[in-house]
Write an enzyme that holds these catalytic residues in place. Structure first.
Site, PDB file in Angstrom:
ATOM      1  N   TYR A  63       0.843  -1.198   0.000  1.00 26.05           N
ATOM      2  CA  TYR A  63       0.000   0.000   0.000  1.00 26.05           C
ATOM      3  C   TYR A  63       0.876   1.246   0.000  1.00 26.05           C
ATOM      4  O   TYR A  63       1.977   1.231   0.550  1.00 26.05           O
ATOM      5  CB  TYR A  63      -0.923   0.013   1.219  1.00 26.05           C
ATOM      6  CG  TYR A  63      -2.069  -0.966   1.130  1.00 26.05           C
ATOM      7  CD1 TYR A  63      -3.315  -0.558   0.671  1.00 26.05           C
ATOM      8  CD2 TYR A  63      -1.904  -2.298   1.494  1.00 26.05           C
ATOM      9  CE1 TYR A  63      -4.383  -1.449   0.583  1.00 26.05           C
ATOM     10  CE2 TYR A  63      -2.963  -3.199   1.414  1.00 26.05           C
ATOM     11  CZ  TYR A  63      -4.196  -2.760   0.964  1.00 26.05           C
ATOM     12  OH  TYR A  63      -5.242  -3.654   0.876  1.00 26.05           O
ATOM     13  N   GLU A  64       0.347   2.322  -0.572  1.00 23.37           N
ATOM     14  CA  GLU A  64       1.152   3.540  -0.689  1.00 23.37           C
ATOM     15  C   GLU A  64       1.429   4.185   0.666  1.00 23.37           C
ATOM     16  O   GLU A  64       2.286   5.049   0.774  1.00 23.37           O
ATOM     17  CB  GLU A  64       0.477   4.539  -1.641  1.00 23.37           C
ATOM     18  CG  GLU A  64      -0.868   5.024  -1.177  1.00 23.37           C
ATOM     19  CD  GLU A  64      -1.654   5.713  -2.310  1.00 23.37           C
ATOM     20  OE1 GLU A  64      -1.372   5.462  -3.482  1.00 23.37           O
ATOM     21  OE2 GLU A  64      -2.569   6.492  -1.994  1.00 23.37           O
TER      22      GLU A  64
END
Lengths: 285, 257, 285, 257
Positions: free
Chosen positions: B57-58
């Site tokens: 995930y960012e």
């Protein structure tokens, strides 16, 4: 050396009208209390910076604090639009809001460049998109070794960085863990910095993944639950219901203004704000 | 596998889309998960056929194994279950940009025939009808992942002839445009909608309807597309969600609400 | 996915003659055991890379493993010169050693650029020094926004990175804490990577500041005390006496060759090497 | 302060140098500590007049408070006592390069009249008589710290007319050359040796002998310099180590051996 101050004092001393200010946080550790205090003190003309402007930015923008927003993703995570942000961009209410937008990778590179004392950073990005046409902070750059074309972005220097962290120790060192986002870079990209923390402790938690030495922080204010409705791992949980409720509070201008008046302007500090929310949620239950 | 032509009772078009999207993720792949629909599908994949799918995930969480699908891409559950948590500058530079991601998994507000994506504005940029959230991680997920999977609902509002803004590059105007621009990943290899599955034609890179979901008339997909959508000669019908997929999907949906 | 292998197997499979190899470590966590195994397996023609080549590099260079050294500081920390390194540069013994040297900041920037998939990195450095005249990996670059002149350095891409860490878990994830130097960047700059660890555990230590996910590591070998005479915080202490003793062992070519023969070539693995050192130090006491 | 002309018994020239160097560090300053002599002097300062001196080592340890002076710049003691430990790329980029360091504290093998430093080779680069360790962190410590303090023993071997190699820039050929090159720090402001103290003359930036240690004839310093060393008109005599400085220095030396 980080000075221990009340949040009101710290905002009064560090955040000035017209400043370029980032209240950073990536879902986790968002400095809501500090955002409220900026609203309470009626700052104006701010250039607000944030990778992921969410509810607290919706509040700041809707209260007319900002002239400009520099960002990469503006929304209510998992819920939908930021209505005050949209109203400002779509209908210039309560005032026009200039925007400068980037990708996350571009913003992160810009913060890291500023934290490194460089005037620009380099990445593989933006190519083929319409983003670079709308800002002069993104230009092509050629690798002097391979001739390859890459992208340069301008360093993102700040007047003030505001973050929320879990702990400060007696010497003023600040500790964060969990998702720590781009907060270290924001603090190191700023002339001045303000950190709200959950707790003052004798010894920082061993899990502390990021420690900011006291001497790079201007002021620390102890504000328990100061990231609400965001969360502080190890201290509080994310108040997902609040994020969902924000959708209807913020949809209408008058409802929004009334809510802000009662919950922010008419409360003396964030503790009082939280007590009011607690009372309301007990009444609703 | 032969497929029934009607979906099981209680199954929404979104359910079918989510299950179809989840099937595109190979076990053991590294997947950079965009905000929204992709996250649910990616977590479904990890809980069904792809237990070793690495979710990135960012927010900087690598190898997250949430039991409840996250409401946001920065939920505490992601950090608590991740193999590693790194800073946001690092996740984009050392992990995405360096080419370590097999699959970029994106949603979109608008898509065009070449898989280009708009998540910025509807209408003119300086006076938008609808101001959308903006780019987020998508532009570099789209350019730097080895391949890209897009998931979004299909209608003339979302499948448009011309994007109001190119936020993230698919195949641009096709015909190997990505390579000419120096983009390193292969771009969108499949688009999953609530109606069916589209894939870019090898030569032109134009999206072609290659499958419909059970019970969907391809004419509906064509009607729900803002350009003259081409339909593959050997149009397939996707296999409906299995009992197991459905059971896990319901668990995930219950966990989230 | 990191494969659990014996160190001998891992070196045989991952390190080939002529490779560009970094055995990284910044005083702490230096992969001595892996260096010995490279010597035992008689690799030749390596380009060795390291910010701070010390005793294990003196051993590799003195045994003729390397054709070239890319580095920024070569010495025996707190003791003095590396005699084998000096002999190679000053007298081409046992073979000529090409060198390419940088500053620490330049090497760190080069590793970080490679780890980021960029062909170059940018820093404020080298200006006015004689360093850039001796390499084509350092050139001036102009900021496209401010016109300021800065320095570009070429990305430092590796064939193999070799590091020592404290722990690996059952899934193959690797954990380090304490001074972690540039090891993450080295692993991410390399096509292949080999990690020796003190211990295999069910759950990584909560202090782990750096975790390398299993899928960016090619092979892991469990080698307790594998960094000796360096140390692994939480497991072993630095053997300062060994660093001091190395000065006289390495000063003379024959003494060096004899020592390497008995302590490395004639020992089957690092455990046997350590047993021999223990026996000798008990005899000396 | 009046100073006796002979050093206390048992005091070596190195002791006097170390004490004199330690006094240059102001309390509360951030000091990037080079390997070798500077580390002992910096730790002495922190244990005497500068308890809030922030010691930063290139190993990534910020605010280290070692009880025993480290043998290397990467000793475990540094990490255990530090306020923060960061990666090596970060210490150079975010902390040194960004201009957060007040004092860069360096040793040297050779120095010239403008405070330029050689730690690379004696003799020609391609066929050196003596191969030295090389640059390490020094070039960017020298260019990016707000000011630089150099400590080294003074002799015609170390104080040379012309360096064999410029590893780290002092004032180059003087006359504000640093500013012309765009270097941001002020460069060397003082050089401490076993004989005395040298400071750059404001206009030319040439090092001038401004003080000698107790009992040192300035003629010895001039004779121990490979260029015609200028002596300040108002040459001072440094005050000898105090009992307290000496007591702490001995503790540190014992701890190290």
């Amino acid at each position: 050396m980080a000075e221990l101050r009340s949040l009101a004092d710290a905002v009064a001393g560090l955040v000035h009208d017209g400043d370029t200010v980032a209240l950073e946080g990536f879902t986790h550790l968002i400095p809501h209390a500090a955002g409220h205090e900026i609203i309470r003190q009626r700052r104006t003309g701010l250039t607000l910076v944030r990778m992921t402007p969410d509810v607290v930015y919706d509040q700041l923008i809707g209260m007319g604090v900002a002239d400009k927003l520099v960002f990469s993703w503006g929304g209510n995570p998992g819920v939908g639009s930021l209505h005050r942000f949209r109203d400002a961009v779509e209908h210039r209410w309560p005032r026009p809001l200039a925007i400068e937008e980037h990708s996350h990778a571009g913003m992160a590179t810009r913060y890291a460049a500023a934290a490194s004392g460089l005037p620009f950073g380099v990445l593989r990005g933006y190519v083929g998109t319409d983003l670079s046409a709308h800002t002069d902070t993104v230009v092509p750059i050629t690798c002097p070794f391979t001739g390859e074309q890459l992208t340069a972005v301008k360093a993102l220097d700040l007047d003030v960085a505001v973050i929320h962290a879990q702990q400060v120790d007696r010497a003023g060192n600040v500790a964060m863990w969990g998702i720590t986002g781009v907060q270290k870079e924001a603090v190191l990209a700023a002339k001045r910095s303000l950190v709200t923390v959950e707790e003052r402790v004798d010894r920082l938690d061993a899990r502390a993944a990021v420690v900011l030495p006291s001497w790079v922080v201007s002021a620390v204010a102890v504000v328990p639950r100061g990231s609400h409705p965001s969360y502080a791992m190890g201290y509080t949980d994310r108040d997902n219901a609040f994020y969902q409720a924000w959708d209807s509070i913020s949809r209408d201008r008058d409802t929004f203004l009334d809510w802000m008046d009662r919950h922010v302007l008419q409360t003396g500090d964030f503790a009082e704000h939280l007590r009011l929310l607690d009372v309301e949620s007990r009444a609703a239950a | 596998m032969s497929a029934p032509v009607v979906a099981p009772a209680g199954l929404s078009a979104d359910d079918v889309m989510t299950v179809a999207a989840s099937r595109q993720l190979a076990d053991g792949a590294t997947c950079f998960v965009g905000i929204g629909l992709p996250s649910l599908a990616a977590n479904l994949a990890r809980r069904t056929h792809a237990p070793n799918l690495v979710l990135v995930y960012e927010s900087g969480t690598i190898g997250a194994k949430p039991t409840v699908p996250p409401l946001s891409i920065g939920d505490g559950e992601l950090a608590e279950t991740a193999d590693a948590v790194v800073s946001v500058p690092e996740i984009f530079a050392y992990w995405l940009q360096a080419g370590r991601i097999d699959v970029g998994f994106l949603g979109a507000a608008q898509i065009d025939r070449f898989g280009n994506i708009n998540t910025t504005v509807i209408g003119p940029y300086d006076a938008p009808t609808v101001r959308l959230p903006g780019a987020g991680g998508a532009p570099e997920i789209a350019s730097n992942s080895r391949e890209v999977i897009v998931v979004l609902r299909q209608s003339t509002r979302t499948f448009v002839d011309k994007l109001d803004f190119i936020t993230s590059v698919g195949h641009l105007d096709g015909h190997a445009a990505r390579r000419r621009l120096g983009l390193r990943g292969r771009g969108p290899t499949v688009v999953i909608t609530d109606l069916g599955v589209l894939r870019p034609e090898p030569e032109t890179n134009e999206l072609v309807l290659t499958a419909v979901h059970p019970g969907v008339d391809p004419a509906i997909a064509v009607a729900g597309t803002g350009w003259p959508l081409r339909v593959a000669d050997d149009l397939q019908v996707s296999s409906p969600p299995t009992d197991d997929e459905l059971r896990v999907l319901r668990q995930l949906q219950r966990g989230r609400s």
